[in-house]
Motif scaffolding. Sequence first.
Motif, short mmCIF file in Angstrom:
data_model
loop_
_atom_site.label_atom_id
_atom_site.label_comp_id
_atom_site.label_asym_id
_atom_site.label_seq_id
_atom_site.Cartn_x
_atom_site.Cartn_y
_atom_site.Cartn_z
N GLY A 232 0.61 5.42 0.88
CA GLY A 232 -0.15 6.54 1.40
C GLY A 232 0.14 7.80 0.60
O GLY A 232 1.28 8.02 0.17
N ASP B 249 -0.65 4.72 6.74
CA ASP B 249 0.11 5.11 5.55
C ASP B 249 -0.28 6.51 5.07
O ASP B 249 0.58 7.30 4.68
CB ASP B 249 -0.11 4.10 4.42
N GLU B 250 -1.56 6.82 5.10
CA GLU B 250 -2.03 8.14 4.68
C GLU B 250 -1.52 9.22 5.63
O GLU B 250 -1.07 10.28 5.20
CB GLU B 250 -3.56 8.15 4.62
N ASP C 261 -3.53 0.77 -3.42
CA ASP C 261 -2.74 -0.44 -3.63
C ASP C 261 -1.57 -0.06 -4.53
O ASP C 261 -1.76 0.58 -5.57
CB ASP C 261 -3.57 -1.53 -4.31
N ARG D 203 0.85 -1.19 0.00
CA ARG D 203 0.00 0.00 0.00
C ARG D 203 0.88 1.23 0.00
O ARG D 203 1.97 1.23 0.56
CB ARG D 203 -0.85 0.08 1.28
N THR E 274 -5.10 6.15 0.48
CA THR E 274 -4.13 5.07 0.38
C THR E 274 -4.51 4.22 -0.82
O THR E 274 -5.69 3.94 -1.03
CB THR E 274 -4.11 4.21 1.66
N ALA F 230 -3.89 1.22 6.33
CA ALA F 230 -4.06 2.19 5.25
C ALA F 230 -4.12 3.60 5.81
O ALA F 230 -3.52 4.53 5.25
CB ALA F 230 -5.33 1.87 4.45
#
Length: 137
Positions: free
Chosen positions: A15, A121-122, A33, A13, A31, A118
């Motif tokens: 972000g 990551d963002e 893939d 993933r 986020t 996710a």
Amino acid sequence: MGRILAIDFGTKRTGLAVTDELQLIASGLTTVDTKDLITFLKNYISNEQVDLFVVGLPKQMDNTTSESEIYIGAFLKKLNQALPGIPVERVDERFTSKMAFQSMIDSGLKKKQRRNKALIDEISATLILQSYLASKS
């Protein structure tokens, strides 16, 4: 003036965060893939002006680059081929995942929400972008 788009690259993933058009405020975007990242960026850029990509630079505590830089380097080549007109700057991303997790705790998110990788990551991409903006002001 266009936006600055930050990328917290991961093998599964990635972000993303962007600035406003005045390049003052960093906000989480989404986020994606990683396999769909280039397609997402092309679509995003067809609707929004982006002046710069800011990509996290993973480093170890001893200031050497981490093993994940191999994957990021390959991605940067693909990015340059797909969107050659947009420059890339790198920003040290040490501790962004830990800081993202801590900010989730500080903001009162429940344990189940904090397991959402996710979202981490963002938030990490947003922290990378905030770091870049702070270094420029």
